[in-house]
Design a protein around this motif. Structure first.
Motif, PDB file in Angstrom:
ATOM      1  N   THR A   7       0.841  -1.193   0.000  1.00  0.00           N
ATOM      2  CA  THR A   7       0.000   0.000   0.000  1.00  0.00           C
ATOM      3  C   THR A   7       0.869   1.233   0.000  1.00  0.00           C
ATOM      4  O   THR A   7       2.030   1.209   0.380  1.00  0.00           O
ATOM      5  CB  THR A   7      -0.911   0.026   1.236  1.00  0.00           C
ATOM      6  OG1 THR A   7      -0.101   0.036   2.413  1.00  0.00           O
ATOM      7  CG2 THR A   7      -1.837  -1.170   1.268  1.00  0.00           C
ATOM      8  N   THR A   8       0.290   2.328  -0.444  1.00  0.00           N
ATOM      9  CA  THR A   8       0.991   3.596  -0.459  1.00  0.00           C
ATOM     10  C   THR A   8      -0.002   4.695  -0.144  1.00  0.00           C
ATOM     11  O   THR A   8      -1.203   4.502  -0.240  1.00  0.00           O
ATOM     12  CB  THR A   8       1.641   3.859  -1.840  1.00  0.00           C
ATOM     13  OG1 THR A   8       2.403   5.053  -1.760  1.00  0.00           O
ATOM     14  CG2 THR A   8       0.605   3.989  -2.927  1.00  0.00           C
ATOM     15  N   THR A   9       0.481   5.851   0.243  1.00  0.00           N
ATOM     16  CA  THR A   9      -0.388   6.985   0.505  1.00  0.00           C
ATOM     17  C   THR A   9      -0.674   7.708  -0.796  1.00  0.00           C
ATOM     18  O   THR A   9       0.227   8.070  -1.532  1.00  0.00           O
ATOM     19  CB  THR A   9       0.279   7.946   1.504  1.00  0.00           C
ATOM     20  OG1 THR A   9       0.526   7.245   2.725  1.00  0.00           O
ATOM     21  CG2 THR A   9      -0.616   9.136   1.773  1.00  0.00           C
ATOM     22  N   CYS A  10      -1.960   7.901  -1.089  1.00  0.00           N
ATOM     23  CA  CYS A  10      -2.363   8.579  -2.318  1.00  0.00           C
ATOM     24  C   CYS A  10      -2.582  10.056  -2.015  1.00  0.00           C
ATOM     25  O   CYS A  10      -3.679  10.456  -1.621  1.00  0.00           O
ATOM     26  CB  CYS A  10      -3.641   7.968  -2.871  1.00  0.00           C
ATOM     27  SG  CYS A  10      -3.545   6.190  -3.107  1.00  0.00           S
ATOM     28  N   GLU A 226      -4.901   5.488   1.727  1.00  0.00           N
ATOM     29  CA  GLU A 226      -3.908   4.461   1.392  1.00  0.00           C
ATOM     30  C   GLU A 226      -4.447   3.625   0.238  1.00  0.00           C
ATOM     31  O   GLU A 226      -5.642   3.330   0.183  1.00  0.00           O
ATOM     32  CB  GLU A 226      -3.616   3.569   2.591  1.00  0.00           C
ATOM     33  CG  GLU A 226      -2.832   4.254   3.690  1.00  0.00           C
ATOM     34  CD  GLU A 226      -2.430   3.267   4.776  1.00  0.00           C
ATOM     35  OE1 GLU A 226      -1.222   2.985   4.895  1.00  0.00           O
ATOM     36  OE2 GLU A 226      -3.322   2.785   5.480  1.00  0.00           O
ATOM     37  N   CYS A 227      -3.555   3.252  -0.664  1.00  0.00           N
ATOM     38  CA  CYS A 227      -3.997   2.603  -1.887  1.00  0.00           C
ATOM     39  C   CYS A 227      -3.224   1.312  -2.149  1.00  0.00           C
ATOM     40  O   CYS A 227      -2.049   1.189  -1.799  1.00  0.00           O
ATOM     41  CB  CYS A 227      -3.816   3.539  -3.078  1.00  0.00           C
ATOM     42  SG  CYS A 227      -4.537   5.169  -2.813  1.00  0.00           S
TER      43      CYS A 227
END
Length: 511
Positions: A7-10, A226-227
């Motif tokens: 996951t990553t922060t969008c 989060e994506c």
């Protein structure tokens, strides 16, 4: 290494993808995507195909007006996005339905009817949440109906988790919410509408103060989106049918400090007018009446909603589902729980039930292989009855205490917040007796195998447990038990005697 589980922060400023209306024809090719294992809060990524979800990214502008800021949730009928109304500077929840579900116009007909008959203020007073406005999107997977809704808070189940069950105020709060829930169903039924999917998950708590927050302030509360990146199983590049990533919804507890004690009924995707019932609905078995659970055994109607209402009221009051046990909530366990309250399934349900079990692997050996026998199941207890003094007590087959009373009246145990290094302190308590007897009596009138025997919403509204009439003053629920009626009478008598004594003294002084 696959990035599916990463996951990553969008960040909003990272990618502003404009919404593009595609005029190309829909592709019949079904693309298979890497599943999001261990991430239950994400939508079913396989539904990014023809007839399914509309692909959306953070920063998209929907209908030239609603900027996507976060995702609020998803289901089989669509995805709900948190959006900022650029024109009105207000927060809105925009539900984008799947293309297939958008072709079903029943929900829109119900909304149109309610709008024609009632002002928005009247619907809000009756706890009914319908779209403020609607629009359509055309995308790679079809045409999508979109509902613009006010932003609501967590589900009533999560609200209930925040309540301290052993405190008397929880009894007051839960009864108040149950009254609102009943009022909402009564309103729908008076207008000839069955909800069809009445359950705690479709009852949300209203929030206040959100429109006073800007984007940064709201994301500080919710957390940055989060994506999880989307990948195809074949390794081929993504087509326009799917987004580059799926957004993980925020924790439902983000709205705790904004939450009020007022509810809103949502999600009318399974709703219908009573004169035109479907064969079945998608309501989970935990809340499904027998005629819904065992399709083809009866006509759906108000009575089906009433069974779901009973299950919902019990869950709101206790914090636990009525028909779920230690072993789970699959079909066989749910039926076993129902039979523990009502006795063996009637023949028409039992026959269908056996046929359903034959299609479930590993369902044999449950003691129900003979559909013509209803008394040879060792897991099925005998039928319970009502306590003396209730309307059903004239039946000689009834026992002194029924299963509803026994379940509601049992001793319960909760733990205070655990502090590291200290032993958790258990709190044992019971619900007030009047509360137990009142709710048990109401459940007995609603949880009936025969739909015709279930009382209607008008009768539920006037029932003492809902209306408060005849229930007396709500007493404190403590680990030491309830105040006895004898003690109350003694205190009341002492007050009267003291008052009389004062009057006599005053008269003597005057003389």
């Amino acid at each position: 290494m696959s990035t599916v589980s990463q996951t990553t922060t969008c960040l909003l400023e990272a990618k502003k993808l404009p919404y593009v209306t595609l005029d190309t024809g829909l592709s019949d090719e079904v693309i298979k995507y890497q599943p999001f294992d261990g991430m239950p809060n994400l939508e079913d990524v396989q539904m990014y195909n023809k007839g399914g979800y509309h692909p959306v990214h953070i920063g998209d502008i929907l209908d030239g007006r609603f900027e996507v800021v976060h995702k609020l949730g998803s289901g089989s009928f669509g995805i709900v996005w948190l959006c900022r109304d650029i024109n009105l500077k207000r927060w809105r929840a925009v539900k984008i339905k799947t293309a297939d579900q958008s072709s079903n116009g029943t929900e829109e007909k119900i909304f149109d009817y309610l709008r024609e008959q009632y002002a928005p203020e009247e619907l809000e007073e009756k706890h009914i949440s319908i779209p403020l406005e609607q629009f359509w999107l055309k995308g790679p997977n079809g045409h999508h109906s979109c509902f613009v809704m006010p932003v609501l808070g967590w589900s009533i189940s999560n609200w209930r988790l925040s309540q301290k069950d052993y405190e008397s105020q929880t009894n007051v709060n839960a009864r108040n919410v149950c009254r609102q829930i009943t009022e909402s169903m009564h309103f729908l039924h008076r207008n000839g509408i069955c909800h069809g999917d009445f359950k705690p998950g479709n009852i949300l708590m209203k929030i206040e103060g959100i429109d006073d927050l800007d984007v940064d302030q709201l994301l500080e509360i919710m957390g940055e989106p989060e994506c999880a990146y989307v990948e195809t199983i074949s390794g081929q590049p993504l087509t326009p049918s799917a987004p580059e990533y799926c957004v993980i919804p925020p924790d439902e507890f983000w709205c705790e400090k904004l939450t009020t004690n007022s509810i809103a009924i949502v999600d009318f995707g399974e709703s219908f007018f009573v004169q035109d019932p479907p064969r079945s609905t998608g309501i989970p078995n935990l809340y499904a009446a027998p005629e819904v659970m065992f399709q083809g055994t009866g006509i759906l109607g108000f009575h089906s909603d009433l069974w779901a209402l009973a299950c919902t009221l019990y869950e709101v009051r206790t914090g636990s589902p009525l028909f779920k046990d230690f072993y789970g909530s699959d079909l066989s366990n749910t039926v076993r729980q129902i039979e523990s309250y009502l006795g063996p399934l009637p023949q028409k349900y039992r026959t269908t039930y056996v046929e359903m079990l034959r299609g479930i692997p590993g369902a044999s050996g449950l003691g129900i292989s003979n559909p013509t026998s209803q008394s040879d199941n060792p897991t099925t207890p005998s039928k319970r009855g009502s306590r003396p003094g209730t309307p059903d007590s004239n039946k000689s087959t009834k026992s002194n205490t029924d299963t509803f009373e026994a379940t509601l009246g049992r001793e319960r145990k909760r733990y205070k917040r655990i502090i590291p290094g200290q032993q958790p302190e258990p709190i044992k308590y019971r619900y007030p007796k009047e509360d137990v007897l009142g709710l048990a009596d109401l459940l007995r009138k609603l949880i009936k195998y025969d739909p015709a025997e279930r009382i209607n919403t008008e009768a539920v509204m006037s029932h003492p447990w809902i209306s408060g009439n005849g229930m007396g003053t709500t007493r404190k629920c403590t680990r030491n038990g309830n105040i006895s009626a004898r003690k109350i009478m003694m205190v009341s008598s002492a007050v009267v005697v003291s008052f009389v004594g004062v009057l006599v003294l005053v008269r003597r002084l005057r003389d």
